[in-house]
Every structure is written in C-alpha cells, then in structure tokens.
Write a protein that holds these residues in place. Structure first.
Motif, mmCIF file in Angstrom:
data_model
loop_
_atom_site.group_PDB
_atom_site.id
_atom_site.type_symbol
_atom_site.label_atom_id
_atom_site.label_comp_id
_atom_site.label_asym_id
_atom_site.label_seq_id
_atom_site.Cartn_x
_atom_site.Cartn_y
_atom_site.Cartn_z
ATOM 1 N N PHE A 302 0.813 -1.204 0.000
ATOM 2 C CA PHE A 302 0.000 0.000 0.000
ATOM 3 C C PHE A 302 0.847 1.253 0.000
ATOM 4 C CE2 PHE A 302 -2.841 -3.087 2.022
ATOM 5 C CZ PHE A 302 -3.955 -2.942 1.217
ATOM 6 N N LYS A 303 0.363 2.273 -0.646
ATOM 7 C CA LYS A 303 0.921 3.610 -0.532
ATOM 8 C C LYS A 303 -0.126 4.453 0.182
ATOM 9 C CE LYS A 303 2.436 7.651 -3.163
ATOM 10 N NZ LYS A 303 2.629 8.229 -4.526
ATOM 11 N N VAL A 304 0.244 5.070 1.287
ATOM 12 C CA VAL A 304 -0.691 5.854 2.094
ATOM 13 C C VAL A 304 -0.328 7.328 1.987
ATOM 14 C CG1 VAL A 304 -1.611 6.243 4.404
ATOM 15 C CG2 VAL A 304 -0.988 3.928 3.689
ATOM 16 N N THR A 305 -1.309 8.152 1.661
ATOM 17 C CA THR A 305 -1.094 9.597 1.547
ATOM 18 C C THR A 305 -2.068 10.336 2.457
ATOM 19 O OG1 THR A 305 -0.487 9.291 -0.788
ATOM 20 C CG2 THR A 305 -0.909 11.542 -0.035
ATOM 21 N N PRO A 306 -1.641 10.710 3.666
ATOM 22 C CA PRO A 306 -2.528 11.461 4.568
ATOM 23 C C PRO A 306 -2.739 12.888 4.058
ATOM 24 C CG PRO A 306 -0.680 10.438 5.749
ATOM 25 C CD PRO A 306 -0.354 10.402 4.304
#
Length: 447
Positions: A302-306
């Motif tokens: 996964f790539k998480v971008t807050p």
C-alpha cells in the motif's frame, strides 16, 4: 515482532545485485525493526502507549533508562523535563534529583499534540509487566543514568532477561551488563565520521568484541550520499557476520522509503519511522517472492497519503487481516490508500483512534461507507451507486462496527479514552477493484 535474535547483516550495497541478500537467509517474519524511543514519532515517546504501539506494529521498541532520586527506574530520554513536560513544576530539574512521586503525575504527551494529552512517564517495572509471559515482545534498554545492578534485579524479577537488549556506546557497560544478565542481548551503538567509526571498531577488535552480541552504526546523508560509505558498511557487515555479531543500522532522520531501499539487503533497521521502514522492507521481500502464500504481508502493498502532515495512517498485518490504523491530532482529515499489489486483500479492517466519530466516509469507486457514533448510537451503512446495500452477517456487504476501549474490551461510552472505532470493510466495497480508496473523518471532540 518475531522472537528470533535481532539481526542486521550488510551486504554489498553497490549498484550490482549483492552477493548476500537477507531474503536468501532470513524469513520476512524474522526481520526485526527497532522503533527508536518506542514508536516516538507516532506516539508520545518513551510512554507505555508508545511501547504498545511499537509491539503492535511488529517491531522491537527502545526505552531510554534513568533513575529518580529515590531509585525508581523510569523510561525518559532527556536528563530533565523541559522538552516533554514544558512549563511543569519540574522545569529546570533533573530526573535524578526528584522523587518518583513528583514524576508520576507529569503529562509528557501534551507537548506533542492534543491527541497525546495525559501520557505519563512509565516505571520500567510496568513496561516489563507488559512483556511478562509474552516472549514475542522484545525491548531495547538504552542506558542513560541508572545503576546496572538495580536494573538487572528488575529484569530478573520480571523474568524478561531473554527479551531485553541492553544498548550503550560504552564497551565497559556492556561487559558489566553481560556478566549480570548473561542471557540477554547487548548492543554497542556508535556514531561519528567514517574515520571515527573505524577507530572505535579497531578498539573493539583489540578486545575481541567481548560481550557484544549486536553492533549498531549511525548512518546519515551528507550532500546526497550516505555516510559512512556503502563500502564501509559492506566491509563492516562482512566482518561482523564472520564473528557471529549481529549488525544494525540507524539511518538518522530518514522518513523516506528510498533511504531504506538503498540500504536494503540487510536484516534489521533501527528507525524513528517504523511504518515507512516496514513498507520498504516488505516491498523488498515482495520483489523476491511475489504475492504468493508466503509473500510479504499486505501491509507492504500500500501507498498511504494522509491529508495533513501530522496525521499518522499505518498499515499492518494482524491475524491474516490487513489493519489500517488512523491517528489524527487535529481530528478532521482524510487519507488516500492506494494498492501497490495486483489486488485488494480479502480482509481489510479500519481502526480510527479518535475520541468520537461525528462522521466518517470511505469511498472506493462507486461504493461508499458512511459512519457515525454519538452517545449510545452508532450508524454504519454501505451505498453503491447511491443506493443502500442490505446487510446480513454472512453477506459480502456486511459491515462489522465496534467501539473498543484501551484494554481491548468493548467500549460503551464516549468520548473514547485511548480506544478506537473499528470497522471491517466488506468485499463488496472493493467490487470493480479500483486502484485506491479514500477515507475522511471528523472527531466529535476535536480541539
């Protein structure tokens, strides 16, 4: 975190494929990541909450060890309280000069943000109690100012000798500790220029590395390049492997996956950013094994971008399920979760570490989950193309919604204190297999 010894073996870090690669020698489940100061960038450092989070992520947290005036051993990095308890009655005083009674009520979380208000300095005995009977929980003890005999007595009383690794830059301290608790690990950590590191290693070499079971080098980036050099790291790793000494690297300040990928081929990292490191390590293993039964957990895919810089959205694997934990100091925010692998995992659980849930949405393609919780009322529904989807416990659209308290038991009252809202995203949510989904949240009790 695995129960195997902590290990970091540097291979050739040149552009060509390394002759030695951790993936050929150490299973992913035995790859240990040390969380510096607990999980101090995700939580209030050196608190029970930080250590619990470090263990939950599957890492080995580190505690900085000091003693109060009356001999109570505590976890606190600084010699005083000015940074983590700014403006308190103990401002300007040293830990060693005040009794435990004055320390135990200090708030050492508020400085980090409203979400961490109420965190306390823990006694090391309480940390050990959280480890007793749980051999998979490991802990580094970085010696700051403590009587080693007293510390050894507490370790033995809690029966956690095999679970702790004493860390110090002083070889004499390590040898003394190894004599007191022979069954524990030891870590000799060192920083400095390449020449200074070479001199320190030469001194240890003269003493045949007596009592040292692990060695950590601090790595920094200067003018775009890593220092010490990759060649120095590779040569050091080779020597320590031959001596049976476990080698660890701490890339100071590295909050990017690229740095850990550049150093990969190793079997352990110390880090201030365990969630970033986990992603880099798992992606490295995926490159070797693919996404078969024994491949890297879904958390590495996964790539998480807050939305906000101070939001923390971490992805881990727990009992075969992918778990997404959300921590949001401001209380109103969102994030995008993008899969890197070929498909979404079968089980995805969201945990929102908020005090209340005024509103929540998760959107994936044409499917949207809507949620809220206030008082004793909770609402959660799934709509697809704007139409609500009926649910049953055995349906692919079933949404399991829980409020969980600090101790892991069901919570009934709001605001939640150190708890979370948990929901399992149904398979129907991922129909059509979009590349990413978005989540947004609003905390009732935001400040």
């Amino acid at each position: 975190m695995c129960g195997a010894p902590l290990l970091l073996l540097c291979s050739s870090l040149a552009a060509a494929p390394p002759a030695w690669d951790v993936r050929d020698h150490v299973p992913l489940k035995e790859f240990v990541i040390q969380s510096h100061r607990g999980a101090g960038e995700l939580e209030a450092e050196n608190t029970l909450e930080a250590f619990e989070l470090g263990w939950k992520l599957g890492t080995a947290p580190e505690a900085d060890v000091r003693s109060t005036k009356d001999g109570v051993i505590v976890a606190l990095h600084d010699p005083g309280f000015d940074r983590v308890a700014k403006g308190s009655a103990l401002a300007g005083k040293k830990v060693k000069d005040v009794p435990w009674a004055d320390v135990k009520g200090l708030d050492v979380g508020a400085w980090k943000g409203a979400a961490f208000t109420g965190r306390r300095v823990p006694r090391l005995a309480d940390v050990f109690a959280a480890m007793t009977g749980k051999p998979d929980r490991r802990l580094y003890l970085d010696i700051k100012d403590v009587d080693l005999n007293a510390l050894a007595a507490e370790v033995k009383a809690a029966r956690v000798g095999a679970q702790v690794v004493l860390a110090s830059p002083k070889h004499a301290v390590i040898r003394q500790w190894k004599a007191l608790v022979p069954g524990s690990g030891t870590l000799n950590w060192m920083g400095g220029t390449e020449q200074e590191l070479g001199n320190k290693l030469a001194a240890l070499r003269k003493d045949t590395f007596e009592g040292v079971t692990q060695l950590q080098l601090h790595v920094r980036r200067k003018d775009g390049a890593l220092t010490p050099s990759k060649a120095f790291l590779a040569a050091t790793g080779k020597e320590l492997r031959e001596r049976g000494i476990l080698f660890q690297v701490l890339p100071w300040g590295a909050d990017d996956e690229a740095t850990y990928r550049e150093l990969l081929g190793v079997a352990s990292f110390a880090t201030d950013y365990p969630e970033v490191t986990l992603k880099a390590v798992r992606a490295h293993y995926e490159g070797k094994t693919g996404r078969g039964k024994d491949a890297a957990p879904a958390a590495g895919a996964f790539k998480v971008t807050p939305k906000r810089d101070n939001d923390r959205v971490t992805v881990t694997t727990e009992n075969g399920a992918t778990v997404i934990d959300v921590r949001s100091p401001f209380g109103i925010s969102g994030a995008t979760i993008e899969r890197v692998g070929n498909e979404w995992p079968d089980r995805v659980t969201l945990r929102l570490h908020l005090t209340g849930l005024e509103s929540f949405t998760a959107t994936c393609g044409t499917a949207t989950v809507h949620g809220s919780a206030s008082g004793d009322k909770r609402s959660l529904k799934l709509t697809v193309d704007g139409k609500e989807v009926p649910q049953g416990p055995n349906d692919p659209a079933f949404l399991d919604f829980k409020m969980v308290g600090k101790d892991g038991t069901p919570a009934k009252e709001l605001p939640l204190k150190d708890g979370y809202f948990e929901m399992r995203l149904p398979k129907a949510f991922f129909d059509g297999d979009p590349k990413s989904f978005q989540i947004a949240w609003t905390d009732w009790y935001r400040r």
